[in-house]
Enzyme design. Structure first.
Site, PDB file in Angstrom:
ATOM      1  N   ASP A 153      -2.969   1.218   6.756  1.00 52.22           N
ATOM      2  CA  ASP A 153      -2.061   0.946   5.641  1.00 52.22           C
ATOM      3  C   ASP A 153      -1.614  -0.520   5.649  1.00 52.22           C
ATOM      4  OD1 ASP A 153      -1.284   4.059   5.014  1.00 52.22           O
ATOM      5  OD2 ASP A 153      -1.399   3.641   7.171  1.00 52.22           O
ATOM      6  N   ASP A 188       0.883  -1.169   0.000  1.00 52.73           N
ATOM      7  CA  ASP A 188       0.000   0.000   0.000  1.00 52.73           C
ATOM      8  C   ASP A 188       0.920   1.218   0.000  1.00 52.73           C
ATOM      9  OD1 ASP A 188      -2.471   1.447   0.187  1.00 52.73           O
ATOM     10  OD2 ASP A 188      -2.004   1.828   2.285  1.00 52.73           O
ATOM     11  N   GLU A 248      -1.264  -1.139  -5.268  1.00 49.33           N
ATOM     12  CA  GLU A 248      -2.471  -0.360  -5.544  1.00 49.33           C
ATOM     13  C   GLU A 248      -2.226   0.543  -6.750  1.00 49.33           C
ATOM     14  OE1 GLU A 248      -4.705   3.279  -3.390  1.00 49.33           O
ATOM     15  OE2 GLU A 248      -4.747   1.398  -2.256  1.00 49.33           O
TER      16      GLU A 248
END
Length: 201
Positions: free
Chosen positions: A143, A9, A70
């Site tokens: 996160d 992330d 991501e």
């Protein structure tokens, strides 16, 4: 044999890292989770170096087969999206250096995979990550949970269903028992729907 995936992330201030194993039955297990933190006052190149070295160290220690990241989207906050993009680039560079394939996933795709709902909030994602990985609570901060969610999403896409988890019964009128979670079932349904639409094109 289990598929091991590292999820990232990306972020400059906090970069989540999660490593999961997913078996042929799509059951997931947590291998490692951590968050790399870099102070805003540190020179940008040093922040990126620290993020890259931290990701590389996790890859060296746990030997994942794939890296999930991501996909970066434009945001109103230009500085935030720039930092995310820079951290993403470092993660992809490290993966390439280590010979890992990289898959990119949108936030909506990950939420759909984990919760069965593309509009889920962070609390819902965290709760489902804990459930999927059979943890007492979601990894913190968010996160870390998001990184695990990315890894699980990528792994579920990369693991083919076992033959004994057939979508339909072999005999008419025979019920099929599935061990998949509701989120996994929703993900498989979405995959089938997309595949069916492509065939019609």
């Amino acid at each position: 044999m289990a598929l091991r995936v590292i999820g990232i992330d990306p972020g400059l201030t906090r970069c989540g890292i999660g490593v999961v194993d997913v078996g042929a039955d799509r059951r997931a297990a947590l291998v490692h989770v951590s968050v790399v933190r870099t102070p805003p006052g540190m020179p940008l190149e040093e922040r990126l170096r620290l993020i890259g070295e931290s990701i590389d160290a996790v890859i060296a220690q746990f030997s994942p087969q794939q890296l999930a990241l991501e996909r970066v989207f434009a945001q109103l906050n230009v500085s935030t999206v720039m930092g995310t993009a820079q951290a993403s680039g470092v993660a992809m560079y490290v993966a390439a250096q280590r010979g890992l394939s990289v898959t990119l996933h949108t936030p909506t795709e990950v939420k759909l995979a984990i919760t069965g709902y593309g509009g889920a909030d962070k609390k819902q994602v965290g709760a489902m990550v804990a459930r999927v990985l059979r943890l007492a609570e979601a990894p913190k901060p968010a996160d870390a949970a998001d990184a695990c969610a990315l890894a699980v999403c990528a792994a579920w896409k990369g693991v083919a269903p076992r033959a004994d988890r057939a979508d339909s019964a072999s005999e008419p009128g025979t019920a099929t028992v599935s061990s998949l979670t509701p989120a996994q079932e929703a993900w498989r349904s979405a995959e089938k729907s997309v595949g069916a639409r492509r065939l019609k094109l």
